[in-house]
Design a protein around this motif. Structure first.
Motif, mmCIF file in Angstrom:
data_model
loop_
_atom_site.group_PDB
_atom_site.id
_atom_site.type_symbol
_atom_site.label_atom_id
_atom_site.label_comp_id
_atom_site.label_asym_id
_atom_site.label_seq_id
_atom_site.Cartn_x
_atom_site.Cartn_y
_atom_site.Cartn_z
ATOM 1 N N ALA A 149 0.648 -1.271 -0.161
ATOM 2 C CA ALA A 149 -0.142 0.413 0.331
ATOM 3 C C ALA A 149 0.655 1.417 -0.255
ATOM 4 N N ARG A 150 1.798 0.874 0.404
ATOM 5 C CA ARG A 150 2.761 1.952 0.841
ATOM 6 C C ARG A 150 3.356 2.474 -0.158
ATOM 7 N N GLU A 151 3.796 1.987 -0.934
ATOM 8 C CA GLU A 151 4.280 1.702 -1.914
ATOM 9 C C GLU A 151 3.839 2.362 -3.338
ATOM 10 N N ILE A 152 2.420 1.761 -3.184
ATOM 11 C CA ILE A 152 1.637 2.392 -4.420
ATOM 12 C C ILE A 152 1.309 3.722 -4.123
ATOM 13 N N ALA A 153 0.975 4.433 -3.459
ATOM 14 C CA ALA A 153 1.065 5.711 -3.090
ATOM 15 C C ALA A 153 1.504 6.585 -2.776
ATOM 16 N N LEU A 154 2.813 6.131 -3.317
ATOM 17 C CA LEU A 154 3.797 6.943 -4.125
ATOM 18 C C LEU A 154 4.310 7.195 -5.275
ATOM 19 N N VAL A 155 3.414 6.561 -5.827
ATOM 20 C CA VAL A 155 3.249 5.984 -7.579
ATOM 21 C C VAL A 155 1.652 6.708 -8.329
ATOM 22 N N ASP A 156 0.819 6.289 -7.229
ATOM 23 C CA ASP A 156 -0.222 6.553 -7.921
ATOM 24 C C ASP A 156 -1.243 6.580 -6.739
ATOM 25 N N LEU A 157 -2.136 7.933 -6.707
ATOM 26 C CA LEU A 157 -3.112 7.945 -5.331
ATOM 27 C C LEU A 157 -4.362 7.767 -5.276
ATOM 28 N N ASP A 158 -4.948 7.175 -6.554
ATOM 29 C CA ASP A 158 -6.524 6.695 -7.184
ATOM 30 C C ASP A 158 -6.213 5.734 -6.759
ATOM 31 N N LYS A 159 -5.261 4.456 -7.156
ATOM 32 C CA LYS A 159 -4.867 3.201 -7.134
ATOM 33 C C LYS A 159 -4.201 2.914 -5.363
ATOM 34 N N ALA A 160 -4.539 3.436 -4.645
ATOM 35 C CA ALA A 160 -3.596 3.473 -3.359
ATOM 36 C C ALA A 160 -5.636 2.928 -2.474
ATOM 37 N N VAL A 161 -5.909 4.405 -3.364
ATOM 38 C CA VAL A 161 -7.648 4.307 -2.448
ATOM 39 C C VAL A 161 -8.897 3.369 -3.099
ATOM 40 N N ALA A 162 -8.155 2.785 -4.305
ATOM 41 C CA ALA A 162 -8.371 1.242 -4.031
ATOM 42 C C ALA A 162 -8.114 0.187 -3.866
ATOM 43 N N TYR A 163 -6.630 -0.069 -3.394
ATOM 44 C CA TYR A 163 -5.542 -1.274 -2.561
ATOM 45 C C TYR A 163 -6.388 -0.755 -1.105
ATOM 46 N N GLU A 164 -6.785 0.029 -0.326
ATOM 47 C CA GLU A 164 -7.328 0.416 1.065
ATOM 48 C C GLU A 164 -8.575 0.080 0.470
ATOM 49 N N THR A 165 -9.495 0.318 0.061
ATOM 50 C CA THR A 165 -10.974 0.544 -0.368
ATOM 51 C C THR A 165 -11.053 -1.444 -0.201
ATOM 52 N N LYS A 166 -10.346 -1.802 -1.368
ATOM 53 C CA LYS A 166 -10.536 -3.491 -1.106
ATOM 54 C C LYS A 166 -10.207 -4.506 0.227
ATOM 55 N N HIS A 167 -8.675 -3.830 -0.258
ATOM 56 C CA HIS A 167 -8.283 -4.446 1.692
ATOM 57 C C HIS A 167 -9.074 -4.449 2.928
ATOM 58 N N THR A 168 -9.712 -3.113 2.945
ATOM 59 C CA THR A 168 -10.552 -2.392 4.176
ATOM 60 C C THR A 168 -11.859 -3.689 3.815
ATOM 61 N N LEU A 169 -11.935 -3.602 2.600
ATOM 62 C CA LEU A 169 -14.043 -4.680 2.767
ATOM 63 C C LEU A 169 -13.052 -6.024 3.178
ATOM 64 N N LEU A 170 -13.085 -6.178 2.421
ATOM 65 C CA LEU A 170 -12.178 -8.000 2.806
ATOM 66 C C LEU A 170 -11.903 -7.892 4.514
ATOM 67 N N HIS A 171 -11.584 -6.999 4.643
ATOM 68 C CA HIS A 171 -11.186 -6.977 5.940
ATOM 69 C C HIS A 171 -12.543 -7.356 7.239
ATOM 70 N N LEU A 172 -13.286 -6.524 6.593
ATOM 71 C CA LEU A 172 -14.735 -6.033 7.623
ATOM 72 C C LEU A 172 -15.642 -7.249 7.638
ATOM 73 N N ILE A 173 -15.902 -8.170 5.371
ATOM 74 C CA ILE A 173 -15.967 -9.537 5.432
ATOM 75 C C ILE A 173 -15.784 -10.415 6.432
ATOM 76 N N ASN A 174 -14.782 -10.277 6.502
ATOM 77 C CA ASN A 174 -14.216 -11.600 7.417
ATOM 78 C C ASN A 174 -14.414 -11.483 8.904
ATOM 79 N N GLN A 175 -14.458 -10.351 9.321
ATOM 80 C CA GLN A 175 -14.856 -10.337 10.021
ATOM 81 C C GLN A 175 -16.494 -10.536 10.411
ATOM 82 N N GLU A 176 -17.162 -10.431 9.154
ATOM 83 C CA GLU A 176 -18.683 -10.938 9.355
ATOM 84 C C GLU A 176 -19.201 -9.013 10.197
#
Length: 199
Positions: A149-176
């Motif tokens: 996530a840190r590496e992506i953030a340094l080169v493409d902010l929109d992709k960093a937003v997408a990465y964080e959003t996807k992984h946050t949602l996966l975490h919430l789903i795993n937690q039910e």
């Protein structure tokens, strides 16, 4: 406080007010977000001053009692549906109200970045994206995928937003966990639609 001069003394005064509202662990997180947000602002052409102020205040209300949040939601014209949620949602959306009233910060760009720093949104400005991402990747964070996530953030902010959003949602789903509707909107825009638009 929004002057182009934002002196060392003004930053120190703001830091002190913020520090009084939270545990030392939370305050160290806030300082990490500030450092990261200012660095991202300099990369992507946002105001480092606004990035500093928004970062320092993004968790200002995080350790307030549920009763305080409920009172503000009822009294200050918030959507009463918020009463069905909790601090994880309130400290951003309602927390901006505390920041505005108690710290006299009226800059709408800063307040909006505070409101959206946890849930994101389909429509995010540059400062919104910077605070959203900085909160996720600040130096104190340590979880699988944070280095990527840190590496992506340094080169493409929109992709960093997408990465964080996807992984946050996966975490919430795993937690039910129950997922706030705006988080789904953020996912649909930044992950699902974003992917569709890629060549």
């Amino acid at each position: 406080m929004m002057s182009s001069h934002y002196t060392h003394a003004e930053r120190e005064a703001l830091m002190q007010k913020v520090q009084m509202q939270m545990s030392n662990k939370r305050f160290q997180h806030v300082l990490g977000v500030e450092k990261t947000a200012v660095a991202l602002a300099e990369i992507y052409g946002a105001s480092p001053i606004k990035a500093s102020i928004a970062a320092l205040t993004h968790d200002y209300a995080k350790e307030r009692s549920d009763d305080e949040f409920i009172q503000v939601i009822r009294q200050n014209g918030f959507d009463l549906d918020l009463l069905h949620w909790n601090n994880a949602i309130w400290h951003g959306i309602v927390g901006a109200d505390f920041v505005q009233r108690e710290l006299s910060i009226d800059d709408e760009e800063v307040l909006q970045a505070i409101r959206l720093h946890t849930t994101g949104a389909a429509d995010m400005g540059l400062l919104d994206k910077i605070i959203y991402v900085a909160d996720y990747i600040e130096p104190g964070r340590n979880f699988p995928g944070v280095e990527e996530a840190r590496e992506i953030a340094l080169v493409d902010l929109d992709k960093a937003v997408a990465y964080e959003t996807k992984h946050t949602l996966l975490h919430l789903i795993n937690q039910e966990a129950v997922i706030y509707p705006k988080t789904i909107e953020t996912y649909n825009h930044w992950v699902a639609n974003f992917r569709r638009e890629l060549p």
